[in-house]
Scaffold this motif. Structure first.
Motif, PDB file in Angstrom:
ATOM      1  N   ALA A 155      66.365  58.552   2.423  1.00 52.27           N
ATOM      2  CA  ALA A 155      65.685  58.239   1.161  1.00 52.27           C
ATOM      3  C   ALA A 155      64.680  57.106   1.356  1.00 52.27           C
ATOM      4  N   ALA A 156      65.035  56.129   2.198  1.00 51.71           N
ATOM      5  CA  ALA A 156      64.115  55.019   2.470  1.00 51.71           C
ATOM      6  C   ALA A 156      62.844  55.516   3.147  1.00 51.71           C
ATOM      7  N   LEU A 157      62.957  56.562   3.950  1.00 51.56           N
ATOM      8  CA  LEU A 157      61.774  57.115   4.614  1.00 51.56           C
ATOM      9  C   LEU A 157      60.770  57.651   3.596  1.00 51.56           C
ATOM     10  N   GLN A 198      63.373  49.280   7.813  1.00 51.86           N
ATOM     11  CA  GLN A 198      64.071  50.379   7.149  1.00 51.86           C
ATOM     12  C   GLN A 198      65.521  49.997   6.853  1.00 51.86           C
ATOM     13  N   ALA A 199      66.171  49.351   7.814  1.00 53.40           N
ATOM     14  CA  ALA A 199      67.557  48.911   7.606  1.00 53.40           C
ATOM     15  C   ALA A 199      67.640  47.913   6.454  1.00 53.40           C
ATOM     16  N   GLU A 200      66.684  46.989   6.391  1.00 58.04           N
ATOM     17  CA  GLU A 200      66.666  46.014   5.302  1.00 58.04           C
ATOM     18  C   GLU A 200      66.437  46.697   3.959  1.00 58.04           C
ATOM     19  N   ALA A 201      65.632  47.758   3.954  1.00 57.67           N
ATOM     20  CA  ALA A 201      65.321  48.453   2.706  1.00 57.67           C
ATOM     21  C   ALA A 201      66.542  49.121   2.089  1.00 57.67           C
ATOM     22  N   PRO A 210      62.397  66.877   9.188  1.00 59.30           N
ATOM     23  CA  PRO A 210      61.308  66.024   9.666  1.00 59.30           C
ATOM     24  C   PRO A 210      59.958  66.473   9.124  1.00 59.30           C
ATOM     25  N   VAL A 211      59.006  65.592   9.204  1.00 55.51           N
ATOM     26  CA  VAL A 211      57.650  65.725   8.659  1.00 55.51           C
ATOM     27  C   VAL A 211      57.701  65.580   7.139  1.00 55.51           C
ATOM     28  N   VAL A 212      58.506  66.395   6.465  1.00 48.50           N
ATOM     29  CA  VAL A 212      58.633  66.276   5.010  1.00 48.50           C
ATOM     30  C   VAL A 212      59.334  64.962   4.661  1.00 48.50           C
ATOM     31  N   ILE A 213      60.451  64.680   5.313  1.00 45.54           N
ATOM     32  CA  ILE A 213      61.076  63.354   5.252  1.00 45.54           C
ATOM     33  C   ILE A 213      60.542  62.623   6.481  1.00 45.54           C
ATOM     34  N   PRO A 214      59.596  61.702   6.297  1.00 50.20           N
ATOM     35  CA  PRO A 214      58.728  61.254   7.396  1.00 50.20           C
ATOM     36  C   PRO A 214      59.320  60.207   8.338  1.00 50.20           C
TER      37      PRO A 214
END
Length: 208
Positions: A129-131, A145-148, A168-172
């Motif tokens: 989700a963060a991606l 990303q970990a902090e997010a 992948p690609v869609v979830i970047p």
């Protein structure tokens, strides 16, 4: 269809976090909201082939959501878990995914508008989700990303989750890089990761 986070104006990769667009880091006591994914499967899976300049991608969906994107060269599993192969026109979600993936790789689309159901653990789904919050044309480090997601010490676990990203690609996950700017591991290969980042930054266009 579920609408994913709107993506902002692309920023050159050399300027990862402009002053007015720095990521909001969350503490471990303030975890992010629930991932914006479809929660339950509906119907049987189906898959189709999407032909692109980078090769033939396979997309998989059930009646409710897109569940997987497979890179060129990945063969259907013997257990039939991808379901029957169909033409995109026979399945609304596969049709939308095929069109949007083709447009994205051609540089004419910056965001996807698809319902998603990536199978994974609660931690993985929060990492994925963060991606979705990383804008087109920008990158984040694994630490950011970990902090997010409120887990600043889980840098390695975040990297492992990205490696298991089923869409992948869609979830970047290609937008996450090493702390020194290195293009670290990517399931589709670092060459593809580099080409995707170059496409988003405006430095290159994938061949037609």
């Amino acid at each position: 269809m579920a609408t994913l986070a709107r993506l902002r104006r692309p920023v050159p990769l050399g300027h990862r976090n402009p002053p007015d667009q720095r990521p909001a880091h969350r503490s471990a006591r303030n975890p992010p909201v629930n991932p914006p994914f479809v929660s339950a499967p509906a119907g049987s899976p189906r898959h189709t082939i999407v032909r692109t300049a980078l090769g033939d991608f396979t997309v998989v969906a059930d009646d409710a959501a897109l569940t997987a994107v497979h890179f060129p060269g990945v063969e259907p599993p013997a257990d039939g878990s991808w379901g029957e192969r169909v033409e995109p026109a026979a399945h609304p979600i596969l049709a939308a995914a095929a069109t949007q993936l083709t447009e994205f790789l051609a540089g004419t689309r910056r965001e996807f508008d698809l319902p998603l159901r990536p199978a994974g653990t609660e931690f993985q789904r929060h990492a994925w989700a963060a991606l979705l919050q990383i804008p087109y044309g920008q990158t984040r480090t694994y630490r950011e990303q970990a902090e997010a997601i409120g887990r600043p010490s889980a840098v390695r676990a975040v990297g492992a989750a990205n490696g298991r990203n089923p869409i992948p690609v869609v979830i970047p996950c290609h937008r996450v890089i090493g702390s020194g700017g290195a293009l670290t591991g990517y399931a589709g290969g670092t060459d593809l990761k580099s080409r995707l980042l170059d496409l988003e930054s405006g430095r290159a266009t994938l061949p037609a």
